[in-house]
Design a protein around this motif. Structure first.
Motif, mmCIF file in Angstrom:
data_model
loop_
_atom_site.group_PDB
_atom_site.id
_atom_site.type_symbol
_atom_site.label_atom_id
_atom_site.label_comp_id
_atom_site.label_asym_id
_atom_site.label_seq_id
_atom_site.Cartn_x
_atom_site.Cartn_y
_atom_site.Cartn_z
ATOM 1 N N ARG A 1 0.913 -1.251 -0.009
ATOM 2 C CA ARG A 1 -0.158 0.126 -0.042
ATOM 3 C C ARG A 1 0.871 1.297 0.039
ATOM 4 O O ARG A 1 0.568 2.244 -0.575
ATOM 5 N N VAL B 1 1.982 2.622 -3.591
ATOM 6 C CA VAL B 1 0.920 3.401 -4.571
ATOM 7 C C VAL B 1 0.640 4.563 -3.494
ATOM 8 O O VAL B 1 -0.374 5.443 -4.060
ATOM 9 N N LEU C 1 -1.134 4.669 -0.874
ATOM 10 C CA LEU C 1 -2.591 4.661 -0.131
ATOM 11 C C LEU C 1 -2.076 4.761 1.540
ATOM 12 O O LEU C 1 -3.028 5.088 2.103
ATOM 13 N N TYR D 1 -1.310 15.809 -4.364
ATOM 14 C CA TYR D 1 -2.263 14.796 -4.315
ATOM 15 C C TYR D 1 -2.560 14.377 -5.778
ATOM 16 O O TYR D 1 -2.619 13.519 -6.526
ATOM 17 N N ARG E 1 -1.508 11.288 -8.007
ATOM 18 C CA ARG E 1 -2.692 10.580 -8.940
ATOM 19 C C ARG E 1 -2.079 10.264 -10.104
ATOM 20 O O ARG E 1 -2.284 9.271 -10.715
ATOM 21 N N GLN E 2 -1.088 11.047 -10.815
ATOM 22 C CA GLN E 2 -0.598 10.996 -12.085
ATOM 23 C C GLN E 2 0.338 9.564 -11.961
ATOM 24 O O GLN E 2 0.407 8.717 -12.892
ATOM 25 N N ARG F 1 0.104 7.283 -9.809
ATOM 26 C CA ARG F 1 -0.627 5.990 -9.573
ATOM 27 C C ARG F 1 -1.084 5.479 -10.892
ATOM 28 O O ARG F 1 -1.334 4.230 -10.957
ATOM 29 N N ARG F 2 -1.363 6.148 -11.757
ATOM 30 C CA ARG F 2 -1.930 5.737 -13.090
ATOM 31 C C ARG F 2 -0.795 4.827 -13.810
ATOM 32 O O ARG F 2 -1.269 4.300 -14.805
ATOM 33 N N VAL G 1 -3.318 -2.295 -9.638
ATOM 34 C CA VAL G 1 -3.273 -3.051 -8.328
ATOM 35 C C VAL G 1 -4.253 -4.253 -8.308
ATOM 36 O O VAL G 1 -5.768 -3.909 -8.549
ATOM 37 N N PHE H 1 -6.065 -6.049 -5.709
ATOM 38 C CA PHE H 1 -6.471 -6.316 -4.241
ATOM 39 C C PHE H 1 -6.632 -7.743 -3.711
ATOM 40 O O PHE H 1 -7.417 -8.590 -4.586
ATOM 41 N N ALA I 1 -11.637 -6.383 -4.936
ATOM 42 C CA ALA I 1 -12.280 -4.858 -4.882
ATOM 43 C C ALA I 1 -12.946 -4.419 -6.047
ATOM 44 O O ALA I 1 -12.762 -3.462 -6.575
ATOM 45 N N LEU I 2 -13.720 -5.438 -6.672
ATOM 46 C CA LEU I 2 -14.541 -4.778 -7.754
ATOM 47 C C LEU I 2 -15.668 -4.248 -7.207
ATOM 48 O O LEU I 2 -16.111 -4.289 -6.206
ATOM 49 N N PHE I 3 -16.027 -3.309 -8.221
ATOM 50 C CA PHE I 3 -17.013 -2.459 -8.034
ATOM 51 C C PHE I 3 -18.435 -3.177 -7.906
ATOM 52 O O PHE I 3 -18.763 -3.570 -9.199
ATOM 53 N N PRO J 1 -11.134 1.586 -15.998
ATOM 54 C CA PRO J 1 -10.004 2.356 -16.124
ATOM 55 C C PRO J 1 -9.909 2.747 -17.446
ATOM 56 O O PRO J 1 -9.339 3.881 -17.714
ATOM 57 N N ARG K 1 -9.218 -6.003 -14.809
ATOM 58 C CA ARG K 1 -9.088 -4.651 -14.527
ATOM 59 C C ARG K 1 -7.921 -3.801 -14.430
ATOM 60 O O ARG K 1 -7.526 -3.027 -14.869
ATOM 61 N N MET L 1 -17.985 -0.212 0.209
ATOM 62 C CA MET L 1 -16.804 0.259 -0.744
ATOM 63 C C MET L 1 -15.560 0.429 0.039
ATOM 64 O O MET L 1 -14.516 -0.073 -0.208
ATOM 65 N N LYS M 1 -14.385 -3.249 1.589
ATOM 66 C CA LYS M 1 -14.111 -4.081 0.592
ATOM 67 C C LYS M 1 -12.923 -3.531 -0.321
ATOM 68 O O LYS M 1 -12.673 -3.916 -1.522
ATOM 69 N N GLU M 2 -12.199 -2.588 0.295
ATOM 70 C CA GLU M 2 -11.047 -2.067 -0.653
ATOM 71 C C GLU M 2 -11.548 -1.163 -1.937
ATOM 72 O O GLU M 2 -10.509 -0.983 -2.594
ATOM 73 N N GLN M 3 -12.764 -1.292 -2.121
ATOM 74 C CA GLN M 3 -13.126 -0.482 -3.347
ATOM 75 C C GLN M 3 -12.485 0.885 -3.435
ATOM 76 O O GLN M 3 -12.166 1.296 -4.719
ATOM 77 N N ALA N 1 -9.362 0.751 -4.222
ATOM 78 C CA ALA N 1 -8.628 0.204 -5.402
ATOM 79 C C ALA N 1 -9.053 1.664 -6.440
ATOM 80 O O ALA N 1 -8.348 1.811 -7.510
ATOM 81 N N ALA O 1 -6.153 3.758 -6.196
ATOM 82 C CA ALA O 1 -4.773 3.165 -6.450
ATOM 83 C C ALA O 1 -4.878 3.444 -7.975
ATOM 84 O O ALA O 1 -3.834 3.429 -8.675
ATOM 85 N N MET O 2 -6.140 3.569 -8.639
ATOM 86 C CA MET O 2 -6.285 3.575 -10.028
ATOM 87 C C MET O 2 -5.463 5.146 -10.398
ATOM 88 O O MET O 2 -5.479 5.305 -11.775
ATOM 89 N N GLY O 3 -5.503 5.876 -9.511
ATOM 90 C CA GLY O 3 -5.154 7.463 -9.793
ATOM 91 C C GLY O 3 -6.487 8.096 -9.946
ATOM 92 O O GLY O 3 -6.519 9.289 -10.237
#
Lengths: 345, 251, 272
Positions: free
Chosen positions: B45, B48, B50, B70, B74-75, B77-78, B82, B84, B88-90, B102, B150, C138, C141-143, C146, C149-151
């Motif tokens: 963590r 990245v 976090l 910040y 974020r740039q 991080r792209r 990752v 998880f 950690a799917l939505f 993404p 993903r 969310m 569940k680490e969403q 996530a 982490a994607m930015g």
């Protein structure tokens, strides 16, 4: 297909429409236009507010849109929103109704009486309102007219006494002589009169009969003198004696008549005093009403619930007026009685 | 190149990482191994950003994360994908939407290209038919694979895997291992795999970092592993060997 | 163990004694500060955000917050409108008062207070709890991790559409609430047999000011912000698995109701 965007857009649009029409509806504008506005000019809006109802012959035809004071606060301009399709005849009278203290003041429009109403009002026309006082003002106004009536009564009284005075003046020496005679007779019989008070009415009733009899006898006497001057001379003397005796006997009644007149005059005098007091009372009543109307914690309800006050005042004034009217209408009522006496002598 | 320098982190007075140093060379698969609760995931963590270190720093491609704003962070991080531990799917999106997310968010691809790329990625994790399903309709292993799809969708420079094969059947584990290996060799992706599955480690690792009680007492290649003398490391490795039988000689 | 030097023991004991006193206000302030920071960070929108992505998200949230809440809001305000009228009839039936005052009473209470407050309370449960549960899940569940982490700026990405949906849709729900409440009040008035629906509307129109509606709209907008932002705060900061999600959900509903009351008072004090 109903996407999220469409659902949201629809909901927002619909609520905008509901707001638009809801506000129009609740603020008393007609939903789809078509109505028109006229302006009424009031001297006193009587607590009229926007949203108040406008009635034409008691039928709701619109709402008050705006109430605002005119320049220098002389007048109140009231904008009336009239529903479409309602014609208000030109020449209609407009006034407020209801009681602001109870929250319901409305505007009443009454078309002019008579068939020819003229063309109806159009948007932007101005009506001048008849100033109608509300119920409290009505009470106050009533007390004013009461005072006015008391005034006429007073004037009537003055007239009566003037007339009476004239009559007395014009009759000149006769009256004076009669009065002198009367004074004598009065003095002579004053004790008797006071003692014989009970008989006065009966005597008074017979007075006219007696006078008529005396007159008839006198006529007969005249004729008899022409025909039988010598023969019936003794008779005449005897008759004259009878007449004199009759007159002597009736002296009581004459005195009573005079007494009556003087007591009538005295009563009128008393009434005048009472009248003055009443007028003062009325004045203070008006003042009371005024202050009651103006005072925030006024006992309006009490006044409303106590009409006897008004009626008492009214009845008193009416009674007084009756008496004075009687006097004015027949100022010689008591003089007629005197006339009989005069003719006896 | 990811450099971790003298990094310490504690939670509520409980030191999880103590003065950790680690270099992750580009184009290699670095496996971070260690027992559960040793601080592997916390380390990942930090990479990245976090988590913010109490002291020390993480430097990604020369950029120290603690000095970035910040939006700069974020740039950075792209560059990462990752995976998880739980996927950690939505939940609200279908598997396909998760993979496309993404792409839609960070690339300028056309909808068609996005769909193609999502299909590719789902193909790679051997779930070509999972697209329309919601995460709740997928098994834990399938969720993890969709999450992997993903993570690799935007072809990131670095991919971090948190326990990629835990909870998967051995066959699927092998597929994932092959995928990680292939991404490293064919696309030059730098991978950091946090795992305690020595079978995976032996098949994919270029470098191994052993985390023990908040420190990294040992780093080296798979070959070095067999020459290692650290008692704690050997105990950890042997526990796995016992489970999987004989240690593999072919890395 | 080290024994503290005796001369410092008094100060230490005072400090230790004061700690419980400070815990509650300190915790409240801490929470309030964290809430403000979350909102500030969320609404400091990233420059590189993709409007299309946010718009889609916003539309989804607006449907969930607004459209899907219409039935429950209608139900709640239909009953409160009816109750207002029944109570108005009961309290105001007086020969000295015109019957239309029932309509006036209903108009004032529904447009100014009930339309917004009943809606807000219902939505504290329906919208606030849902948002908190969603974000809390969310989180655990680490969403959210996530997303980060994607930015992505997860605060902006998650909080802004929800709060904006609340701010935009609550006025819509207020309109629904006011309309349903007023109409239901009229129906109840008619059914009561005491007054007719015409008298009711007459009374409603008598003292109506368009400002009432404006006030209601502003208030519902404020409530929309309060409820959704608090729910975002509790949900976003949930921790500790399912239990944490439950706690966040409860907190969203309770804090939402409390702050709605504060906001109600503030609105009345500032705008009336």
């Amino acid at each position: 297909m109903l996407t999220n965007e469409i659902k949201v857009g629809l909901a927002v649009l619909l609520s905008a429409v509901v707001i638009f029409f809801g506000v129009r509806f609740l603020s008393g504008q007609s939903l789809f236009g078509g109505g028109y506005e006229v302006v009424a000019v009031f001297e006193d809006a009587q607590g009229l507010t926007s949203g108040a109802i406008v009635r034409l012959n008691g039928v709701r035809v619109g709402d008050v849109q705006e109430v605002r004071l005119g320049p220098n606060a002389r007048e109140v301009f009231v904008t009336l929103g009239i529903d479409g399709g309602v014609d208000i005849p030109r020449g209609s009278t407009i006034q407020t109704s209801g009681i602001s203290a109870l929250g319901e003041v409305a505007v009443e429009i009454t078309p002019p009486s008579g068939a020819d109403a003229g063309r109806p009002l159009v948007a932007g026309d101005t009506l001048r309102a008849v100033s109608t006082p509300d119920i409290f003002d009505l009470i106050a106004g009533e007390s004013n007219s009461l005072t006015a009536r008391a005034d006429t009564a007073l004037i009537g009284a003055v007239n009566t006494f003037t007339t009476l005075d004239e009559i007395l003046q014009n009759s000149g020496g006769d009256i004076e002589a009669v009065l002198a005679q009367l004074r004598f007779l009065t003095q002579a019989t004053v004790t008797l009169v006071t003692e014989e008070q009970g008989r006065i009415d009966r005597t008074l009733a017979s007075l006219e009969d007696a006078a008529a009899n005396a007159s008839a006898v006198s006529d007969r006497v005249g004729r008899n003198v022409e025909d039988l001057s010598v023969v019936v001379g003794n008779d005449v003397v005897a008759t004259s004696g009878t007449v004199r005796a009759l007159a002597e006997t009736n002296a009581d009644s004459v005195t009573a008549a005079v007494n009556n007149l003087s007591s009538a005059l005295r009563r009128a005098d008393e009434q005048l005093v009472e009248l003055r007091a009443l007028t003062q009372n009325l004045a203070s009543l008006s003042a009371d009403l005024d202050s009651t109307l103006n005072s925030p914690d006024g006992t309006l309800g009490l006044l409303l619930n106590d009409p006897s006050l008004y009626y008492n005042a009214n009845a008193a004034a009416a009674a007084l007026q009756q008496i004075l009217q009687d006097l004015q209408a027949e100022p010689g009522r008591y003089l007629r009685e005197l006339d009989g006496v005069v003719r006896v002598f | 190149m990811i450099q971790i320098r003298d990094l310490s982190k504690s939670f509520g007075g409980n030191a999880v990482l103590r003065n950790v140093d680690l270099d992750v060379p580009e184009g290699e698969v670095t496996c971070v191994i260690g027992r559960s609760g040793s601080g592997k995931s916390v380390l990942m963590r930090h990479i990245v950003g976090l988590l913010e270190p109490d002291s020390g720093r993480v430097i990604v491609d020369g950029a120290p994360l603690d000095e970035l704003t910040y939006s700069e962070l974020r740039q950075v991080r792209r560059k990462f994908g990752v995976l998880f531990q739980g996927g950690a799917l939505f939940d609200s999106m279908s598997a396909r939407d998760n993979v496309e997310f993404p792409l839609r968010t960070f690339t300028d691809l056309t909808p068609n290209e996005i769909r193609q790329r999502a299909d590719e990625c789902l193909e790679l994790v051997e779930l070509p038919d999972a697209g329309p399903k919601k995460p709740a309709e997928l098994s834990g292993g399938q969720q993890k694979r969709v999450a992997l799809a993903r993570a690799i969708a935007i072809e990131p420079k670095y991919i971090l895997y948190d326990e990629p094969t835990s909870g998967l059947d051995p066959e699927t584990s092998n597929t994932i291992d092959e995928l990680i290996h292939r991404l490293g060799t064919t696309m030059g992706t730098t991978s950091v795999v946090v795992t305690h599955d020595m079978h995976s480690v032996l098949s994919i690792a270029d470098r191994i970092a052993f985390v023990h009680e908040g420190t990294i007492p040992w780093t080296g290649t798979v070959d070095d592993l067999h020459r290692a003398e650290s008692e704690t490391l050997l105990a950890f490795v042997r526990a796995n060997e016992y489970k999987i039988g004989v240690p593999s000689e072919t890395a | 163990m080290e024994v503290p030097p005796s001369d410092a023991s008094l100060a230490a004991r005072v400090r230790a004694g004061c700690a419980p006193l400070w815990r509650i206000p300190g915790g409240l302030l801490q929470g309030f500060g964290a809430y403000c920071l979350l909102m500030a960070e969320a609404f400091n929108l990233p420059r590189d955000l993709r409007p299309s992505l946010y718009a889609r998200n916003l539309a989804t949230q607006m449907v969930q917050v607004g459209i899907d809440s219409i039935p429950i809001v209608s139900l709640a305000t239909a009953f409160s409108g009816g109750v207002v009228v029944v109570q108005a009839i009961y309290q105001l039936e007086n020969p000295l008062l015109p019957l239309s005052i029932v309509g006036t009473f209903a108009e004032q209470s529904i447009l100014l207070e009930l339309g917004t407050l009943v809606t807000a309370f219902v939505l504290c449960g329906r919208v606030g709890a849902r948002i908190a549960a969603e974000l809390g899940t969310m989180r655990v569940k680490e969403q959210i991790d996530a997303l980060e982490a994607m930015g992505l700026n997860s605060r902006s990405f998650l909080v802004v559409p929800r709060v904006l949906a609340g701010v935009l849709m609550f006025p819509v729900l207020y309109v629904v609430a006011a309309t349903v409440g007023m109409v239901m009040g009229g129906v109840v008035a008619e059914l009561s047999g005491v007054l007719t629906i015409q008298t009711y509307w007459e009374g409603a129109r008598l003292f109506f000011r368009p400002y009432d509606v404006f006030f209601g709209l502003v208030k519902s907008l404020v409530f929309g912000f309060v409820i959704t932002s608090i729910a975002c705060y509790t949900g976003y900061n949930a921790e500790g698995g399912a239990e944490g999600v439950g706690k966040a959900t409860t907190r969203a509903a309770v804090l939402g109701c409390v702050w709605v009351l504060f906001a109600d008072y503030a609105c009345a004090a500032l705008l009336l």
